[in-house]
Design an enzyme around this catalytic site. Structure first.
Site, PDB file in Angstrom:
ATOM      1  N   GLU A   1       0.899  -1.173   0.121  1.00  0.00           N
ATOM      2  CA  GLU A   1       0.136   0.046  -0.080  1.00  0.00           C
ATOM      3  C   GLU A   1       1.017   1.256  -0.009  1.00  0.00           C
ATOM      4  OE1 GLU A   1      -2.769  -0.585   3.398  1.00  0.00           O
ATOM      5  OE2 GLU A   1      -3.651  -2.205   2.244  1.00  0.00           O
TER       6      GLU A   1
ATOM      7  N   ASN B   1       1.918  -4.480  -3.450  1.00  0.00           N
ATOM      8  CA  ASN B   1       0.530  -4.809  -3.423  1.00  0.00           C
ATOM      9  C   ASN B   1      -0.301  -3.531  -2.790  1.00  0.00           C
ATOM     10  OD1 ASN B   1      -1.670  -7.128  -2.746  1.00  0.00           O
ATOM     11  ND2 ASN B   1      -1.475  -6.427  -0.487  1.00  0.00           N
TER      12      ASN B   1
ATOM     13  N   HIS C   1     -10.663  -5.333  -2.498  1.00  0.00           N
ATOM     14  CA  HIS C   1     -11.697  -5.075  -1.207  1.00  0.00           C
ATOM     15  C   HIS C   1     -12.669  -4.192  -2.058  1.00  0.00           C
ATOM     16  CE1 HIS C   1      -9.133  -6.574   1.872  1.00  0.00           C
ATOM     17  NE2 HIS C   1      -8.284  -5.781   1.523  1.00  0.00           N
TER      18      HIS C   1
ATOM     19  N   GLU D   1      -6.716 -10.165  -1.868  1.00  0.00           N
ATOM     20  CA  GLU D   1      -7.289 -10.118  -0.612  1.00  0.00           C
ATOM     21  C   GLU D   1      -8.946  -9.781  -0.764  1.00  0.00           C
ATOM     22  OE1 GLU D   1      -5.837  -6.880   2.089  1.00  0.00           O
ATOM     23  OE2 GLU D   1      -3.596  -7.512   1.455  1.00  0.00           O
TER      24      GLU D   1
ATOM     25  N   ASP E   1     -12.659  -9.391  -1.087  1.00  0.00           N
ATOM     26  CA  ASP E   1     -13.935  -9.697  -0.223  1.00  0.00           C
ATOM     27  C   ASP E   1     -14.884  -8.478  -1.173  1.00  0.00           C
ATOM     28  OD1 ASP E   1     -13.011  -7.273   0.777  1.00  0.00           O
ATOM     29  OD2 ASP E   1     -12.497  -8.153   2.719  1.00  0.00           O
TER      30      ASP E   1
HETATM   31  O1  9MR Z   1      -7.227  -8.186   8.379  1.00  0.00           O
HETATM   32  C1  9MR Z   1      -6.400  -7.467   8.866  1.00  0.00           C
HETATM   33  C2  9MR Z   1      -6.846  -6.905  10.398  1.00  0.00           C
HETATM   34  O2  9MR Z   1      -6.878  -8.029  11.436  1.00  0.00           O
HETATM   35  C3  9MR Z   1      -5.758  -5.684  10.895  1.00  0.00           C
HETATM   36  O3  9MR Z   1      -6.479  -5.215  12.162  1.00  0.00           O
HETATM   37  C4  9MR Z   1      -5.730  -4.724   9.775  1.00  0.00           C
HETATM   38  C5  9MR Z   1      -4.896  -3.789  10.294  1.00  0.00           C
HETATM   39  O4  9MR Z   1      -4.481  -2.889   9.391  1.00  0.00           O
HETATM   40  O5  9MR Z   1      -5.162  -5.315   8.645  1.00  0.00           O
HETATM   41  C6  9MR Z   1      -5.976  -6.144   8.182  1.00  0.00           C
HETATM   42  O6  9MR Z   1      -5.301  -6.642   6.975  1.00  0.00           O
HETATM   43  C7  9MR Z   1      -5.182  -5.721   5.829  1.00  0.00           C
HETATM   44  C8  9MR Z   1      -4.018  -6.143   5.100  1.00  0.00           C
HETATM   45  O7  9MR Z   1      -3.060  -6.372   5.899  1.00  0.00           O
HETATM   46  C9  9MR Z   1      -3.681  -5.105   4.045  1.00  0.00           C
HETATM   47  N1  9MR Z   1      -4.795  -4.762   3.289  1.00  0.00           N
HETATM   48  C10 9MR Z   1      -5.895  -4.370   3.869  1.00  0.00           C
HETATM   49  C11 9MR Z   1      -6.530  -5.505   4.743  1.00  0.00           C
HETATM   50  C12 9MR Z   1      -7.811  -5.170   5.688  1.00  0.00           C
HETATM   51  O8  9MR Z   1      -7.778  -4.020   6.304  1.00  0.00           O
END
Ligand code: 9MR
Length: 478
Positions: free
Chosen positions: A161, A202, A238, A266, A268
């Site tokens: 990101e 990513n 997402h 990822e 959803d």
């Molecule tokens: O699923 C993850 C969640 O448990 C964490 O709290 C969160 C913190 O930023 O990150 C989530 O996963 C993220 C991923 O690492 C990167 N892309 C977005 C995802 C959803 O927030």
């Protein structure tokens, strides 16, 4: 298109079955069975289907039953992030990540390393460092973690990101210390530590062609021209219900044309709760679109969902009032999106069992409406197996004015029941069915086409509908 094909095919199939049975070799007559899991169906297409797991998931037997049966690829949800792996400077903790890697190995899942450098879940000691110490800290972190997992991860999200929505780079601790060059430095450092891991950038909101993905494209061109090791682009995906970008496939293709892999990392698709059945049908259509986009791009290596089921999703916690974003409900029962994703991969939802199924050959047949129509033509193709079928229907506007909102009416053969569909709402599920446009495909310009389809159960009659009418007008044979 040609209703006359099926009887001949069926006769031929029957003959094969009969002679095989006589010879006592029915198994030989049986074609390769359609895959009944996401992973098997994806593998048959040369791709993977993955999920994200966090450590606590491993003690949930309902969850792991689904994960083990369906997925061949795993991304640790949190356990490889900097706040877990190096919570204080130089002090590493790979225990949680190792637990997940061991689980993946035990269940024949490849691992996506996620992630090495990210502005979020970054311990405060990093962001508090004097800027002239950040590069050394970043390189040490990458080297130590990528070396620890060397040979165990298929790929790394080396930088996660890095972009703002307008295509500028995020001014995080790394950018502030090193400028845009931190990305090349991170990739080179990761490559030195694990030369065989596929190295990815990513990000989210880069699925379609937009300012953010354009900026990424430009950056990647520049990295490649400098000889920086980079292997792939992760499209987080997402999505919001009904908003899979129409340019996703073209966007994937342009990165692939640079010699890169692409992956849906990822996935959803969030719904404003409570989710209606129409919402779930739309979600199924969205999953179909994503899978089809990946299938259409050879270098799209696979699709991963973020979490196994709705109970595991990050969405409700981050977007209050939204959820139901995955293929499995709160009780790990498959939703229409699951059936749709599996069907799009060429699989079937008929559950495998030890009872041998009647040997049948997946048959492709087609038919269409009586010729002569006016404002529309329809072509359709049925792909059937022993208990189910998918039908793909293409409607073309052959009239002289645009269609804006449509209903397609057709009659299913007796014994056929629609279980899920895409790109339209289908009601009722058997007998005379009306397919009503989705919000995003209501308009069919003059000469334009829309593709819809469904999956149905059948009890032996796999015939396609004899005719179709669009907004009350009989369509021609397409
Ligand atoms: O699923 C993850 C969640 O448990 C964490 O709290 C969160 C913190 O930023 O990150 C989530 O996963 C993220 C991923 O690492 C990167 N892309 C977005 C995802 C959803 O927030």
């Amino acid at each position: 298109m040609h209703t006359d094909q099926r009887p001949r095919k069926l006769a031929a199939i029957t003959a094969v079955i009969a002679s095989a049975a006589l010879a006592g070799t029915m198994a030989l007559a049986r074609p390769a069975a359609a895959a009944t899991s996401l992973k098997a169906a994806a593998e048959a297409k040369g791709k993977y289907f993955g999920t994200a797991l966090v450590q606590s998931n491993l003690s949930n037997s309902a969850l792991t039953a689904v994960a083990n049966a369906q997925f061949d690829f795993m991304t640790p949800g949190n356990e490889m992030k900097w706040d877990t792996t190096e919570p204080s400077n130089g002090s590493y903790n790979f225990g949680p990540g190792d637990t997940l890697v061991n689980y993946a190995v035990a269940h024949s899942m490849r691992v996506r390393g996620h992630n090495l450098v990210w502005h979020s879940q970054l311990p405060s000691w990093v962001s508090s460092l004097p800027t002239n110490q950040v590069q050394a800290a970043m390189e040490a972190h990458i080297t130590t973690e990528a070396t620890h997992y060397k040979g165990q991860v298929y790929s790394w999200d080396v930088v996660n990101e890095p972009f703002n929505e307008d295509g500028s780079l995020r001014t995080d601790a790394f950018y502030n210390a090193m400028g845009s060059g931190y990305i090349a430095d991170a990739l080179r450092t990761a490559h030195a530590a694990d030369p065989n891991a596929k190295l990815y950038l990513n990000d989210y909101n880069i699925e379609g062609e937009n300012a953010k993905s354009n900026a990424l494209y430009t950056l990647v061109q520049s990295l490649i021209s400098q000889g920086v090791p980079i292997n792939g682009i992760g499209l987080e995906s997402h999505f919001i219900l009904g908003q899979v970008p129409s340019t996703m496939q073209a966007n994937m293709a342009r990165f692939a044309a640079l010699g890169l892999d692409v992956a849906v990392t990822e996935l959803d698709d969030r719904i404003t709760l409570p989710a209606s059945s129409a919402n779930l049908q739309q979600q199924a259509a969205d999953y179909t679109t994503v899978v089809n986009d990946c299938l259409a791009v050879t270098r799209c290596v696979g699709v991963s969902q973020w979490g196994v089921g709705d109970a595991d999703s990050w969405i409700p916690g981050t977007f209050p009032g939204q959820g139901a974003a995955t293929m499995y409900d709160q009780n790990y029962q498959p939703k229409p999106a699951y059936n749709a994703a599996l069907a799009a991969l060429g699989g079937t939802t008929s559950t495998s069992s030890s009872t041998p199924t009647t040997p049948t050959t997946p048959s492709t047949s087609s038919s269409s409406s009586s010729p002569g129509g006016g404002a529309c033509k329809v072509s359709d193709a049925v792909n059937a197996w022993n208990t189910g079928l998918t039908e793909s229907i293409t409607i073309t506007n052959t009239g002289s004015s645009a269609v804006n909102g449509w209903q397609l009416v057709f009659t299913l053969a007796s014994g056929q029941t629609i279980t899920s569909g895409w790109n339209a709402a289908y009601s009722p599920s058997s007998g005379q069915v009306t397919a009503t446009n989705a919000s995003y495909d209501a308009a069919i310009p003059v000469g334009g086409s829309v593709n819809i389809g469904f999956q149905a159960n059948h009890t032996g009659n796999t015939a396609a509908p004899a005719s179709f009418s669009l907004n009350g007008q009989t369509c021609a044979n397409g």
